[in-house]
Design a protein around this motif. Structure first.
Motif, PDB file in Angstrom:
ATOM      1  N   PRO A  16       5.615  -9.813  -6.217  1.00  0.00           N
ATOM      2  CA  PRO A  16       4.651  -9.990  -6.353  1.00  0.00           C
ATOM      3  C   PRO A  16       3.544  -9.183  -5.390  1.00  0.00           C
ATOM      4  O   PRO A  16       4.215  -8.684  -4.288  1.00  0.00           O
ATOM      5  CB  PRO A  16       4.145 -11.689  -6.013  1.00  0.00           C
ATOM      6  CG  PRO A  16       5.473 -12.260  -6.197  1.00  0.00           C
ATOM      7  CD  PRO A  16       6.328 -11.256  -5.781  1.00  0.00           C
ATOM      8  N   LEU A  17       2.293  -8.626  -5.439  1.00  0.00           N
ATOM      9  CA  LEU A  17       1.858  -7.820  -4.909  1.00  0.00           C
ATOM     10  C   LEU A  17       1.385  -8.362  -3.463  1.00  0.00           C
ATOM     11  O   LEU A  17       1.335  -7.457  -2.427  1.00  0.00           O
ATOM     12  CB  LEU A  17       0.494  -7.335  -5.469  1.00  0.00           C
ATOM     13  CG  LEU A  17       0.774  -6.649  -6.734  1.00  0.00           C
ATOM     14  CD1 LEU A  17      -0.690  -6.301  -7.388  1.00  0.00           C
ATOM     15  CD2 LEU A  17       1.484  -5.110  -6.419  1.00  0.00           C
ATOM     16  N   SER A  18       1.574  -9.305  -3.382  1.00  0.00           N
ATOM     17  CA  SER A  18       1.159 -10.350  -1.988  1.00  0.00           C
ATOM     18  C   SER A  18       2.194 -10.427  -1.187  1.00  0.00           C
ATOM     19  O   SER A  18       2.218 -10.898  -0.033  1.00  0.00           O
ATOM     20  CB  SER A  18       0.328 -11.466  -2.241  1.00  0.00           C
ATOM     21  OG  SER A  18       1.231 -12.280  -3.008  1.00  0.00           O
ATOM     22  N   VAL A  19       3.638 -10.082  -1.710  1.00  0.00           N
ATOM     23  CA  VAL A  19       4.856 -10.565  -0.901  1.00  0.00           C
ATOM     24  C   VAL A  19       5.328  -9.127  -0.680  1.00  0.00           C
ATOM     25  O   VAL A  19       5.643  -8.225  -1.668  1.00  0.00           O
ATOM     26  CB  VAL A  19       5.636 -11.435  -1.818  1.00  0.00           C
ATOM     27  CG1 VAL A  19       6.854 -11.546  -1.033  1.00  0.00           C
ATOM     28  CG2 VAL A  19       4.706 -12.747  -2.220  1.00  0.00           C
ATOM     29  N   CYS A  44       9.512  -3.934   6.645  1.00  0.00           N
ATOM     30  CA  CYS A  44       8.737  -4.465   5.391  1.00  0.00           C
ATOM     31  C   CYS A  44       8.540  -5.846   5.677  1.00  0.00           C
ATOM     32  O   CYS A  44       8.674  -6.489   4.398  1.00  0.00           O
ATOM     33  CB  CYS A  44       9.493  -4.173   4.232  1.00  0.00           C
ATOM     34  SG  CYS A  44       9.389  -2.070   3.959  1.00  0.00           S
ATOM     35  N   ASP A  45       8.388  -6.421   6.711  1.00  0.00           N
ATOM     36  CA  ASP A  45       8.128  -7.667   6.897  1.00  0.00           C
ATOM     37  C   ASP A  45       6.483  -8.013   7.181  1.00  0.00           C
ATOM     38  O   ASP A  45       6.172  -9.390   7.571  1.00  0.00           O
ATOM     39  CB  ASP A  45       9.119  -8.312   7.839  1.00  0.00           C
ATOM     40  CG  ASP A  45       8.846  -7.768   9.375  1.00  0.00           C
ATOM     41  OD1 ASP A  45       7.916  -6.850   9.393  1.00  0.00           O
ATOM     42  OD2 ASP A  45       9.575  -8.131  10.156  1.00  0.00           O
ATOM     43  N   GLY A  46       5.713  -7.055   7.009  1.00  0.00           N
ATOM     44  CA  GLY A  46       4.394  -7.440   7.169  1.00  0.00           C
ATOM     45  C   GLY A  46       3.934  -6.886   8.791  1.00  0.00           C
ATOM     46  O   GLY A  46       2.689  -6.842   9.014  1.00  0.00           O
ATOM     47  N   SER A  47       4.809  -6.385   9.565  1.00  0.00           N
ATOM     48  CA  SER A  47       4.602  -6.013  10.948  1.00  0.00           C
ATOM     49  C   SER A  47       4.251  -4.447  10.889  1.00  0.00           C
ATOM     50  O   SER A  47       3.576  -4.051  12.028  1.00  0.00           O
ATOM     51  CB  SER A  47       5.685  -6.196  11.845  1.00  0.00           C
ATOM     52  OG  SER A  47       6.796  -5.416  11.224  1.00  0.00           O
ATOM     53  N   SER A 144      -3.421  -3.853   0.096  1.00  0.00           N
ATOM     54  CA  SER A 144      -2.767  -4.459   1.284  1.00  0.00           C
ATOM     55  C   SER A 144      -2.214  -3.539   2.296  1.00  0.00           C
ATOM     56  O   SER A 144      -1.842  -2.704   1.838  1.00  0.00           O
ATOM     57  CB  SER A 144      -1.753  -5.579   0.939  1.00  0.00           C
ATOM     58  OG  SER A 144      -1.374  -6.200   2.039  1.00  0.00           O
ATOM     59  N   SER A 145      -2.682  -3.721   3.602  1.00  0.00           N
ATOM     60  CA  SER A 145      -2.318  -2.951   4.689  1.00  0.00           C
ATOM     61  C   SER A 145      -0.943  -3.379   4.762  1.00  0.00           C
ATOM     62  O   SER A 145      -0.245  -2.487   5.747  1.00  0.00           O
ATOM     63  CB  SER A 145      -3.000  -3.587   5.873  1.00  0.00           C
ATOM     64  OG  SER A 145      -2.938  -4.855   6.418  1.00  0.00           O
ATOM     65  N   SER A 146      -0.327  -4.311   4.261  1.00  0.00           N
ATOM     66  CA  SER A 146       1.027  -4.253   4.354  1.00  0.00           C
ATOM     67  C   SER A 146       2.206  -3.487   3.437  1.00  0.00           C
ATOM     68  O   SER A 146       3.322  -3.321   3.436  1.00  0.00           O
ATOM     69  CB  SER A 146       1.588  -5.647   3.845  1.00  0.00           C
ATOM     70  OG  SER A 146       1.385  -6.094   2.882  1.00  0.00           O
ATOM     71  N   GLY A 147       1.412  -2.554   2.524  1.00  0.00           N
ATOM     72  CA  GLY A 147       1.763  -1.474   1.876  1.00  0.00           C
ATOM     73  C   GLY A 147       2.021  -1.659   0.435  1.00  0.00           C
ATOM     74  O   GLY A 147       2.540  -0.730  -0.303  1.00  0.00           O
ATOM     75  N   THR A 148       1.501  -2.824  -0.147  1.00  0.00           N
ATOM     76  CA  THR A 148       1.462  -2.781  -1.375  1.00  0.00           C
ATOM     77  C   THR A 148      -0.119  -2.426  -2.286  1.00  0.00           C
ATOM     78  O   THR A 148      -1.005  -2.496  -1.665  1.00  0.00           O
ATOM     79  CB  THR A 148       1.492  -4.335  -1.884  1.00  0.00           C
ATOM     80  OG1 THR A 148       0.613  -5.078  -1.269  1.00  0.00           O
ATOM     81  CG2 THR A 148       2.952  -4.851  -1.491  1.00  0.00           C
TER      82      THR A 148
END
Length: 573
Positions: A16-19, A44-47, A144-148
């Motif tokens: 999913p785009l949010s994961v 790629c864990d959100g950090s 998302s700033s997490s890269g998605t």
């Protein structure tokens, strides 16, 4: 990289785009690289934070001389999410679909009601449908700033998912958009206005930018595809108003009106049937005159308008074309001429094939011949099934005397009469008077005696029936046969019009589906953002690229792009 991405096209992105992408199968989740990006790490864990870009564009290009990109009503949906977590949607009044940082989702529904392009009617695209709460023609972007990142447009739901496929039920699709292409076609006899109908379209693109950069920079294959692109096209048709079709149904209506007039002229005590029987009764005995008839002649159980009504509402379906008799239109399925619209490889150009014209012409001719036969058979059967009732009386006279009173009766279907299965009954009775005197005068006049005259009258039923059959055949049955010949002649212009349309379209319409600018075979003028040392490429997909050209100047062609979704680039700040 491009080869790996191309191999992944069409696969379902299970992330999913949010994961963020899972790295459970990797021994070390932190990777360092001392190349162009310098020594650093990528997790790629959100950090790790990224800059992401995405967009959804429903309609762009040139259409009938109008630069669609310059129309404010067609402003696309763009979204930039910066590494610091700020989101910059464009336009500024885009609808926030409930963004939850670090993921942001915005939409800018397509406002077709504000368009003023002559010859274009796209209002059907905005019909609200189940699963498409913001309207069928939507423009959507998520980042998302997490890269998605993801972008989509067209018939999509609030999550950007494509709602168009070959299996989508018709009641879940909006009405088509319509583009008037009459001026582009050559003059074709039997055709009037021509409209290109573009069914529901949709496209979406999404990327897991962190996983994509790992693959791009370190060559580490991700456990799932990092890019997913999808598209759908509900249909593409050309619909023409065809006076040639209207001429067919008009001939049926006129033929029935003529038959109804003929029926009205036949019945009644002064109608053609009564007068014919009176004339032929007198002919049964030369020298005898028949008086005016009284009584009734009726034809019942005949409703020709109801008989033909189902045939005038029919749609004749051929292989790739439809002749709509009710509306007087011809519909041509472009997919039949070009190949499947959906599930095509990237940058598939669908070539309109005029070589099928012979097959279409042959099938159209058969369909119209069958329809004409069915129409005339139904009318003929209705006439034959109608009930003819005759109840007439008259008298015959000669040598100054009324010789006999005559009753003429019949109650049978017209079919039985015409087939010889029913005969008119004639009953003649002497009128009274002085038989001896009458017979003497009849003899002096060279006529049979009264007894012989009565016998001749009573035996005249067969002759009267023959005269009646001839009358019914001339006034009714033959008119149906004439109508059949008329319909056969009028079918030829319809077939010729269809052939002219099929022959002309390849020079007027061109199309490409599943357009992906970064893949081989992209059309001329396609652009995209290439990958950089710290960024992914832009991954766009357009459902339909439509080309329209004037038949007389085919080099003067304009291209329109329907439903584009774009994801990326995703960049390390």
């Amino acid at each position: 990289m491009r080869g790996a991405l191309a191999a992944a096209l069409g696969a379902v992105l299970v992330i999913p785009l949010s994961v963020t992408a899972t790295t459970a199968s990797w021994n070390d989740r932190e990777w360092a690289y001392g190349g162009p990006i310098g020594t650093g790490s990528l997790e790629c864990d959100g950090s790790t934070a990224f800059d992401t870009r995405s967009r959804g564009t429903f309609l762009a290009g040139q259409l009938l001389g109008v630069n669609l990109d310059a129309l404010a009503e067609l402003e696309e949906m763009r979204l930039t999410v910066n590494a610091d977590g700020t989101a910059v949607p464009s336009p500024g009044d885009a609808i926030d679909l409930g963004s939850t940082p670090p993921t942001y989702t915005y939409a800018n529904p397509f406002d077709v009601t504000a368009l003023g392009i002559v010859g274009v009617d796209l209002t059907g695209f905005t019909v609200g449908l189940p699963g498409a709460a913001l309207g069928a023609a939507n423009q959507w972007a998520q980042g998302s700033s997490s890269g998605t990142a993801a972008g989509a447009s067209g018939l999509i739901n609030d999550s950007g998912a494509v709602l168009v496929s070959d299996d989508t039920p018709p009641d879940q699709l909006p009405t088509p958009g319509r583009i008037d292409i009459t001026a582009l076609l050559p003059a074709i006899a039997g055709l009037n206005t021509a409209t290109l109908e573009v069914g529901a379209v949709a496209a979406s693109s999404q990327i897991d930018g962190c996983a994509a950069l790992r693959e791009q920079i370190w060559g580490i294959a991700p456990p799932a595809p990092v890019v997913q692109r999808d598209y759908g096209i509900a249909g593409l048709d050309v619909v023409v108003d065809a006076p040639a079709v209207g001429a067919l149904t008009g001939a049926v209506t006129a033929g029935v009106a003529d038959l109804e007039d003929a029926v009205a002229a036949l019945v009644g005590q002064n109608g053609l049937i009564a007068q014919t029987l009176r004339t032929n009764l007198a002919l049964a005995v030369p020298g005898v005159a028949a008086a005016s008839v009284t009584g009734t002649v009726t034809i019942s159980g005949l409703d020709l308008d109801a008989t033909i009504a189902p045939f005038l509402d029919l749609t004749l379906d051929g292989n790739g074309f439809t002749i709509d008799l009710a509306s007087g239109r011809i519909l041509l399925d472009i997919e039949r001429l070009s190949g499947p619209l959906n599930n095509a490889d990237p940058n598939t150009e669908l070539v309109l094939d005029a070589s099928v014209v012979n097959d279409i012409v042959a099938e159209a001719g058969i369909l119209l011949d069958e329809w004409s036969t069915d129409v005339t058979d139904a009318i003929r059967a209705a006439i034959r099934g109608a009930q003819l009732e005759i109840s007439l009386t008259t008298s015959v006279s000669a040598v100054g005397f009324t010789l006999a009173s005559v009753a003429i009766t019949l109650d049978a279907s017209i079919g039985d009469v015409v087939d010889g299965n029913a005969t008119i009954s004639v009953a003649a009775t002497a009128a009274g008077g002085l038989p001896g005197t009458i017979n003497t005068l009849l003899g002096l006049a060279g006529l049979p005696n009264l007894t012989s005259i009565l016998s001749l009258l009573n035996g005249s039923g067969g002759a009267l029936t023959t005269a009646l059959v001839n009358l019914l055949t001339t006034e009714l049955i033959n008119r149906v046969t004439t109508l059949g010949a008329t319909l056969s002649a009028l079918s030829t212009p319809v077939v010729n019009a269809l052939a002219g349309l099929v022959n002309a379209l390849p020079s007027v319409v061109s199309l490409m589906v599943n357009v992906q600018p970064d893949q081989p075979g992209a059309p001329p003028g396609s652009t995209y953002i290439e990958p950089g040392p710290r960024s992914t490429a832009e991954y766009a997909v357009t459902a339909l690229r439509l080309g329209l050209a004037d038949f007389d100047t085919p080099a003067d062609i304009a291209h329109v792009r329907f439903a584009t979704g774009s994801a990326g680039p995703v960049t390390l700040p």
